[in-house]
Structures are given as C-alpha cells and as structure tokens.
Design an enzyme around this catalytic site. Sequence first.
Site, mmCIF file in Angstrom:
data_model
loop_
_atom_site.group_PDB
_atom_site.id
_atom_site.type_symbol
_atom_site.label_atom_id
_atom_site.label_comp_id
_atom_site.label_asym_id
_atom_site.label_seq_id
_atom_site.Cartn_x
_atom_site.Cartn_y
_atom_site.Cartn_z
ATOM 1 N N THR A 11 0.807 -1.222 0.000
ATOM 2 C CA THR A 11 0.000 0.000 0.000
ATOM 3 C C THR A 11 0.837 1.269 0.000
ATOM 4 O O THR A 11 0.482 2.252 -0.647
ATOM 5 C CB THR A 11 -0.934 0.004 1.230
ATOM 6 O OG1 THR A 11 -1.804 -1.114 1.155
ATOM 7 C CG2 THR A 11 -1.752 1.280 1.296
ATOM 8 N N SER A 60 1.134 -7.787 -1.055
ATOM 9 C CA SER A 60 1.693 -8.818 -0.176
ATOM 10 C C SER A 60 0.755 -10.000 0.035
ATOM 11 O O SER A 60 1.192 -11.060 0.480
ATOM 12 C CB SER A 60 2.106 -8.229 1.177
ATOM 13 O OG SER A 60 0.996 -7.991 2.006
ATOM 14 N N SER A 61 -0.527 -9.858 -0.299
ATOM 15 C CA SER A 61 -1.415 -11.016 -0.212
ATOM 16 C C SER A 61 -1.067 -12.063 -1.262
ATOM 17 O O SER A 61 -1.502 -13.213 -1.173
ATOM 18 C CB SER A 61 -2.881 -10.589 -0.361
ATOM 19 O OG SER A 61 -3.100 -9.983 -1.618
ATOM 20 N N THR A 94 1.096 -4.757 4.239
ATOM 21 C CA THR A 94 0.789 -5.146 5.618
ATOM 22 C C THR A 94 0.148 -6.523 5.735
ATOM 23 O O THR A 94 0.252 -7.162 6.785
ATOM 24 C CB THR A 94 -0.149 -4.118 6.273
ATOM 25 O OG1 THR A 94 -1.378 -4.058 5.542
ATOM 26 C CG2 THR A 94 0.490 -2.744 6.314
ATOM 27 N N THR A 165 2.318 -9.797 14.964
ATOM 28 C CA THR A 165 1.145 -10.304 14.260
ATOM 29 C C THR A 165 0.268 -9.123 13.875
ATOM 30 O O THR A 165 0.206 -8.124 14.610
ATOM 31 C CB THR A 165 0.361 -11.306 15.130
ATOM 32 O OG1 THR A 165 -0.699 -11.880 14.361
ATOM 33 C CG2 THR A 165 -0.235 -10.652 16.358
ATOM 34 N N ARG A 242 -4.827 -25.214 14.580
ATOM 35 C CA ARG A 242 -5.119 -24.088 15.470
ATOM 36 C C ARG A 242 -6.191 -24.550 16.452
ATOM 37 O O ARG A 242 -7.368 -24.608 16.132
ATOM 38 C CB ARG A 242 -5.560 -22.866 14.669
ATOM 39 C CG ARG A 242 -4.470 -22.350 13.721
ATOM 40 C CD ARG A 242 -4.841 -21.005 13.118
ATOM 41 N NE ARG A 242 -4.814 -19.961 14.135
ATOM 42 C CZ ARG A 242 -5.793 -19.079 14.327
ATOM 43 N NH1 ARG A 242 -6.898 -19.146 13.597
ATOM 44 N NH2 ARG A 242 -5.682 -18.143 15.249
ATOM 45 N N GLN A 275 -5.729 -20.613 18.874
ATOM 46 C CA GLN A 275 -6.536 -19.573 18.260
ATOM 47 C C GLN A 275 -6.543 -18.300 19.096
ATOM 48 O O GLN A 275 -7.018 -17.260 18.627
ATOM 49 C CB GLN A 275 -7.971 -20.079 18.074
ATOM 50 C CG GLN A 275 -8.079 -21.256 17.113
ATOM 51 C CD GLN A 275 -9.473 -21.839 17.052
ATOM 52 O OE1 GLN A 275 -10.457 -21.183 17.376
ATOM 53 N NE2 GLN A 275 -9.575 -23.086 16.639
#
Length: 342
Positions: A11, A60-61, A94, A165, A242, A275
């Site tokens: 971005t 970045s995705s 991000t 995170t 998870r 989680q």
Amino acid sequence: MRIHITYTGGTIGMVDSPHGLVPGADLEGWLSTLLGENATGQDLGREDVTLTALEPLIDSSNATPESWQLIVDDLRARATGPNPPDAFIILHGTDTMAYTSAALSYALTDLTQPVIVTGSQLPLGVVGSDAAPNVTGALRAAVSGRINGVTLFFGHRLLAGNRATKTSAWAFRGFDSPSVAPLALTGAPWQWSAPLACAHGWEGTALPYTRHDVAVIDLVPGITAARLKAMVTPEPEVVILRAFGVGNVPSDEPGLTDVVAGLIEAEVAVVVTSQCHQAEVVLGHYETGDAIARAGAVGSRDMTLEAVYAKVQFLLAQGLRGAELAAWIERSIAGELTESRD
C-alpha cells in the site's frame, strides 16, 4: 551511516487506478523530501540512503515463500557487495508483513546488519497517511545502533520481527507483539526495552525457501473426524492445527485423535498452535491436549501463527521432515519463542 531501502510492493507505494490501488508512487521523490525535512531527527542525508524496488512488485497477499527468498537474496547480495549498507529497511505490504518478517529472521541469522520491515495502512500520497511516521521511525531505529536481527516498525512501535502479528486492517497501530514487550516506543525520547534474549539455534547459511505443502486448520466445536480427515487428504507435508486455549482439541470426538495419530505415523509433523491472540501452547496441560501429545504432536509454545508457519516452511526448505522437523518446533532459531525453563 549507509542505509538501503528495498521496496517490495504494498500500500505504501500505491496510487489509485480504475481497477483499484496499483504500484506507481514516486518513492524516490517522496523519500528525498522526507530526508530534506530532516524528519528522522538524525544527521542523515539523501546520499546516505539508497532505494531500489524488487521486480515484480506485488501486493503482499500474493506473497509466497519464493517471494521471501527474493528479499533474502537481495539483502545478501547487497550485504556482500561493494560499499555494503549498515542497515536495511524493507517496505512491504501489511497483509503478510508478519509472515515475511518471521521468514527473514530465520534465513538471516548470520547477517550482521539489522533489518527493519515497515509499510503503511494508507498510500504515501493520501492526506493523513501513516507512511511518513512509519518510514522515519524505521530510519531512526536503523541508525540507533541498538538493534540487530529482523524487526518490524509500525504504529510508533518497534517489534521483534518474528514476534509480531497483524491485528487490524485499518488502525495505524496495526501490529502487536502479544507475548513480548515492544523493543521500543517512539516519543521524546524513545523508550527502549531491554533487548530480548535471542538464541540462534541454526548454524550456517540457510538453504533457500521453496514452496511446501503446509495445511493450516482451525478446529471448531462440532468438527468431526471425517471432516478433519478430508482436510488432510491427500496428506500435506506438515499440518498446523489451530486449537483452543493452550492446545486443547475435542478429544471426545470419535476418531479425531486417531486422524492426528495416523498423520504422525505417516511422517507428517503435526504442530499445535492456539486460536488465542495470547497463549502458550503446552500439550498435556489438560487431558484434551494430552491425547494428541501422546500421539506425537508438538506444541508451538508462545509463537504467533505467522512465526509458526514461516518456521515450518524454513525447516522444510532445509530438508527436515516428520519427527526431525517436529523436534525443532520448540527450539529457538532466531528468538521466535520463549524456550522452556524446565
């Protein structure tokens, strides 16, 4: 002091187009203005900072382990070339910034220069963007002489790169470090924490990242053994479960722990994470986690999901599989977890 900035996409350097945001901002001109205004508060001129962009630039995705390796290769080439920089800054999107930060930390334990990863929630050309404070913060961290390894600067905080995170898609403080305190908080002056004890368990230069088949599965109330079996068929190389709380699974669900045991018998490492935003996964603390621990599953201790996933990809790239890989999960490679004091 020489600092090199590598723009990977994201971005911070995007502009509007008929099909949404695309790369296209004048990063060179913007950076020159920023440094000309002495926004870093340091004696740092434009000649002290170099800027390049990776090809191709990506959102970045769309990042993969191969994308991580492109950054690793770029940093190593510059670190060993003529006039190597004293520090590196990576401009990154991000969405997967925390994954990349963790991945770089494992692959670059032998790099002597610090690496700071940053980006922004809004493009640099938007009024009120967080681009300038994030980049100037990263520059100030780079020249501080107080950091090493890979860190992430965002929202007025410097975080350990493999402890971060993403917590918000819109807030300027978009990242958190749930298990350890920030390394620094901006202010007048900056507030620095004591350096993290960072055990480097991996010796030598790492083999390159390549893409491996790793399944990340959320357990939910009511999941059946049949559904879990279907989700791991065909068998991946590693399964990250998870689970609830400190690593609890629905052990009363008929056949569910048998699915986990079958994976481990087939030399598929099973790593259990939580989680919860903040947790330390210790299998066997409750009976519901003990069943899969006896089968050979391993807990992720206090690692973030991003740190666990990147670590598994790193270990697979080094040729580790099954029990040998699982044995490394609770061992620190680059300070990504709090090792047992037992």
